[in-house]
Design an enzyme around this catalytic site. Structure first.
Site, PDB file in Angstrom:
ATOM      1  N   ASP A  54       0.897  -1.171   0.000  1.00 53.34           N
ATOM      2  CA  ASP A  54       0.000   0.000   0.000  1.00 53.34           C
ATOM      3  C   ASP A  54       0.928   1.212   0.000  1.00 53.34           C
ATOM      4  O   ASP A  54       1.131   1.860   1.012  1.00 53.34           O
ATOM      5  CB  ASP A  54      -0.942  -0.005   1.209  1.00 53.34           C
ATOM      6  CG  ASP A  54      -0.217  -0.152   2.537  1.00 53.34           C
ATOM      7  OD1 ASP A  54       0.940  -0.635   2.566  1.00 53.34           O
ATOM      8  OD2 ASP A  54      -0.810   0.214   3.579  1.00 53.34           O
ATOM      9  N   HIS A 113      10.728   1.659  10.273  1.00 54.04           N
ATOM     10  CA  HIS A 113      10.880   1.079   8.930  1.00 54.04           C
ATOM     11  C   HIS A 113      10.437  -0.381   8.881  1.00 54.04           C
ATOM     12  O   HIS A 113      11.220  -1.270   8.549  1.00 54.04           O
ATOM     13  CB  HIS A 113      12.323   1.292   8.461  1.00 54.04           C
ATOM     14  CG  HIS A 113      12.657   2.740   8.431  1.00 54.04           C
ATOM     15  ND1 HIS A 113      12.276   3.556   7.387  1.00 54.04           N
ATOM     16  CD2 HIS A 113      13.211   3.541   9.359  1.00 54.04           C
ATOM     17  CE1 HIS A 113      12.619   4.806   7.674  1.00 54.04           C
ATOM     18  NE2 HIS A 113      13.189   4.825   8.859  1.00 54.04           N
TER      19      HIS A 113
HETATM   20 CA    CA Z   1       2.916  -0.865   3.975  1.00 50.76          CA
END
Ligand code: CA
Length: 315
Positions: A9, A242
Site C-alpha cells: 500500500d 521502517h
Molecule cells: Ca505498507
C-alpha cells in the site's frame, strides 16, 4: 536473484521497502492493496519509486483490491494520511512517473506468476493482506507452490500502532489476515514490535543518511519528513520506523533476523476492543500446531548497513 512479488500500500516506508526489493531481488511485479492513503495515490507512489530506483527499470505494477474484504458500518476502510503526509510521501508531491499501471488484476497476476514459477517465488507482503487472501481463495492450488511468504504485520504480545491492540495491516483486514495465516503457506511474520525495537532511525541516523548525498538518500529524507514528527507526537518514538524495509531486508538476508520461533498465530476478527489483534501463542496454551515463524530479534546494525547500501546504490 530470487524472484519476488511485493504487495504494498505504497506510502512512507513502503517506498524504501520497494527500493530494497529492487536492489536485492528479481521483482516480477508490484501489486497494490488498499491501505495507507488513497488508492490511486498509492499506485502513483509505487510507479514513482520504481523510477527513483532506476529510470530504466520496468517493473509492472498491478492494481488489486482497493479496500478490505468486509468494509461496512464502523468497519469502513481507514487511511492514515496523518502518518505519511497527504500524498503518502511526506508531502513531497512528486511529479507523475511516465510508467503506467498494467491492465488486469493483481490477484490474477499473483496466481499466474506462482504457476509460472512453482516453488520459486517469494511473496513480500507489506500491506493489508487482502490481495494475498483473495489469490488463495481464487486459486487454492497455488498454496503449495509459493516458496515463502514474508509478512509485515501484527505484533507479538505487544502494543499495536493503530489501536493499542492492533497493528495497522492486520487491523485493516483481519479476515484476510485470518485466511492467509491458516493457508498452510510457509511464512515468516515480522511484527510492529520488531520495528519499534530495531528499525528506528533517529536524528543522528538521518544525518548520516543525508550525508550519503545520493538521490536515494534525498528521497529517504523527503519521504520520511511527516512520519518523523508523527512518531514523536503520537508514538513517543524518537525517529522514523521502517517496518516494511525491515521485512524486505530480512527476506533478502535472513541473518538479520537473529532469533525466530514457530508459533501458533491467529487474528481477532471480532472483539469489542481488539479487532485485528494478533494472538501469538508463545506458551502453546491453545495446543494448536505452529503455523508461522515469528521474528523475535534483529541485528539492528546489520539492518542499518543493508538500508545504507540500498540508498548509496541509488546515485
Ligand atoms: Ca505498507
Amino acid at each position: 536473484m530470487e524472484r519476488v512479488i511485493i504487495d504494498t500500500d505504497t506510502a512512507g516506508d513502503d517506498t524504501i521497502a520497494l527500493l530494497t526489493a529492487l536492489h536485492f531481488f528479481k521483482v516480477e511485479g508490484v501489486t497494490i492493496t488498499g491501505g495507507n492513503v488513497a488508492f490511486q495515490q498509492q499506485i502513483e507512489n509505487a510507479l514513482y519509486t520504481i523510477q527513483v530506483a532506476d529510470a530504466d527499470f520496468y517493473t509492472p505494477v498491478y492494481k488489486g483490491y482497493e479496500g478490505p474484504l468486509f468494509s461496512y458500518g464502523n468497519k469502513q476502510h481507514v487511511t492514515v494520511e496523518d502518518v505519511h503526509g497527504s500524498d503518502g510521501m511526506g508531502d513531497s508531491f512528486f511529479e507523475k512517473a511516465s510508467q503506467r499501471p498494467e491492465e488486469g488484476h493483481a490477484v490474477d497476476f499473483i496466481i499466474n506468476k506462482v504457476k509460472e514459477f512453482p516453488g520459486e517465488l517469494n511473496l513480500l507482503a507489506i500491506a493489508p493482506l487482502t490481495n494475498i487472501a483473495m489469490a488463495i481463495k481464487k486459486a487454492p492450488e497455488i498454496v503449495g507452490d509459493i516458496k515463502h511468504l514474508y509478512i509485515m504485520g501484527g505484533t507479538n504480545n505487544s502494543l499495536g500502532n493503530i489501536t493499542p491492540a492492533a497493528e495497522y495491516n492486520f487491523w485493516v483486514d483481519p479476515e484476510a489476515a485470518k485466511i492467509v495465516l491458516h493457508s498452510g503457506i510457509p511464512m515468516t511474520m515480522v511484527g510492529w514490535d520488531m520495528c519499534t525495537q530495531y528499525s528506528l532511525m533517529d536524528d543522528r541516523d538521518h544525518e548520516e543518511i543525508r550525508e550519503l548525498g545520493t538521490s536515494g538518500s534525498d528521497f529517504f529524507i523527503n519521504v520520511n519528513r511527516v512520519v518523523k514528527q508523527f512518531n514523536r507526537d503520537v508514538h513517543r518514538l524518537n525517529g522514523t520506523t521502517h517496518p516494511d524495509a525491515l521485512l524486505v531486508a530480512i527476506a533478502a538476508n535472513e541473518s538479520i533476523m537473529t532469533k525466530s520461533t514457530s508459533y501458533f498465530v491467529d487474528v481477532e476478527t471480532v472483539g469489542e476492543l481488539t479487532r485485528g489483534y494478533s494472538l501469538v501463542d508463545i506458551n502453546n496454551r491453545t495446543g494448536n500446531s505452529p503455523n508461522v515463524r515469528v521474528c523475535e530479534a534483529v541485528d539492528r546494525e546489520k539492518f542499518k548497513e543493508v538500508l545504507f547500501d540500498v540508498l548509496k546504490a541509488i546515485k
